[in-house]
Scaffold this motif. Sequence first.
Motif, PDB file in Angstrom:
ATOM      1  N   THR B 129       0.853  -1.179   0.000  1.00 61.02           N
ATOM      2  CA  THR B 129       0.000   0.000   0.000  1.00 61.02           C
ATOM      3  C   THR B 129       0.893   1.235   0.000  1.00 61.02           C
ATOM      4  N   GLN B 131       0.888   5.418   1.026  1.00 61.62           N
ATOM      5  CA  GLN B 131       0.224   6.582   1.625  1.00 61.62           C
ATOM      6  C   GLN B 131       1.059   7.815   1.290  1.00 61.62           C
ATOM      7  N   GLN B 133       1.444  12.260   1.402  1.00 56.08           N
ATOM      8  CA  GLN B 133       1.008  13.466   2.105  1.00 56.08           C
ATOM      9  C   GLN B 133       1.871  14.632   1.618  1.00 56.08           C
ATOM     10  N   LYS B 150      -7.080   9.082  -1.395  1.00 62.57           N
ATOM     11  CA  LYS B 150      -7.021  10.309  -0.604  1.00 62.57           C
ATOM     12  C   LYS B 150      -5.652  10.526   0.015  1.00 62.57           C
ATOM     13  N   SER B 151      -5.273  11.779   0.130  1.00 56.12           N
ATOM     14  CA  SER B 151      -4.039  12.139   0.806  1.00 56.12           C
ATOM     15  C   SER B 151      -4.122  11.744   2.277  1.00 56.12           C
ATOM     16  N   GLY B 152      -3.022  11.184   2.801  1.00 52.38           N
ATOM     17  CA  GLY B 152      -2.971  10.843   4.217  1.00 52.38           C
ATOM     18  C   GLY B 152      -3.632   9.535   4.574  1.00 52.38           C
ATOM     19  N   VAL B 153      -4.120   8.815   3.561  1.00 50.68           N
ATOM     20  CA  VAL B 153      -4.799   7.537   3.804  1.00 50.68           C
ATOM     21  C   VAL B 153      -4.112   6.461   2.965  1.00 50.68           C
ATOM     22  N   ALA B 154      -3.849   5.314   3.576  1.00 54.80           N
ATOM     23  CA  ALA B 154      -3.208   4.232   2.822  1.00 54.80           C
ATOM     24  C   ALA B 154      -4.088   3.800   1.657  1.00 54.80           C
ATOM     25  N   SER B 155      -3.465   3.588   0.523  1.00 54.37           N
ATOM     26  CA  SER B 155      -4.213   3.160  -0.666  1.00 54.37           C
ATOM     27  C   SER B 155      -4.750   1.744  -0.468  1.00 54.37           C
TER      28      SER B 155
END
Lengths: 136, 283
Positions: B129, B131, B133, B150-155
């Motif tokens: 995964t 992530q 930022q 989303k930025s800041g969230v693990a794919s």
Amino acid sequence: MKRFIFLMLAGLPFNTFAHTLDGVLDTPVSTVNYYYVDCGSDPDTVSLYFHIVNNSAVGAPLVSAQVIKGNYVGNFTDPINGDAGWSRDQVIPGGNGLYSVLVDKNGSGIVSYEFEAHCYDSLGEHTDGEEILPIN
Amino acid sequence: MNKIVQKLALLFIVLNTLESAFALDSGTQNLTNEDGATDYFKITCAGNTDHLNFQLVEGTTSISTTGTPAPLPQVLNATLTKLKLTSQTSGIAAGTNKNVTLKGGDGAYTLALDTFGTNLTLKTAQTYTIQYQCLNTVGKATVGTSILGKSGVASISKTLANSKTVKYLINCAKDKTNGNTDSLKITVTNKTAVAKTAVTSAASTIPVSSGNLAAQVIKGHVAMNTIGEVLNVHDDQSGGNGYYSVMVNSPTNKVQSYHFQYSCLNTSNLEEKTSPFQILQNQ
């Protein structure tokens, strides 16, 4: 007093307030005698001096000790049983606190041993406490 | 109906047998003849571990009978670029994660992932995964957009086969509150299952020991020694999860090659979460 009696009944070494300790390892190779050496901070401990001797007859397994402090481990083996010689000695600069000491052997059989541990300050004097605590 | 139940029961037994027959292998380790030399390792068990199954083997010969040892991990490498700026991190092993950061300001960044240097004997694709930022000069988030999510969230988990490369575009932009972007930070987590090596069961393994090599394993107040026999280290007081300390040394100060195999097992001897070992001291 209760601790003393308990250790006597359990067959564990009980001279826990000395600089040396006599012990016996049971027959299985897997047996380990496990101790803490507690080095005090009044004055601050700089190092622990350690070595071990195998008091068993020639032909018995070799006795080794491992001294652990933080991420450091040193191994000490008395290369010849039954003579007056000890293992190598070493000053381990680990500071205050608990030093773990394991005693084990490289084969089956009952062996007896003695180890010596001294907590030293920066002037080479003994620090307070210097307890040897059986763990198992 | 009875036949179905019997077949399911048989399948369950077979699966249990297979699962409990796996262990991790340390790969070849070497001990010098320095007086008192000791190698020191840390093994972490999680899940519902009851005990650690451990075996020390002298030499480089594997005790595996049904599989090939896999001492090298599967790894990912990450390279972050923006125009002529580059930042990279390599050797993200299975079960670990690493960060890579590039100070490139606002704009488009390219993240390239590859699997070069991985253990090619392991054919399964790696899972990971990402992530990301975008950050300003004081570490506050700016605007980040990417197909990764989303930025800041693990794919979501993605896969990459051996000897392959994949690229992702990430765009950083000014945030109304936090201002312009200073850097882009990426966290790559390699979620590939740690390679397992099939081994013989403890009961059928014949330890061969010269007495020149010994290992000790500590968990809590429990300590055990071995010169080749299989150990099952179980600590009643602190339980099976957590750190196990492993020391390997030579009572005769011989130069020795060795490896060890280990597995975190539950009360049914089924494997729980066994993390790759860490080297604390190499002598």
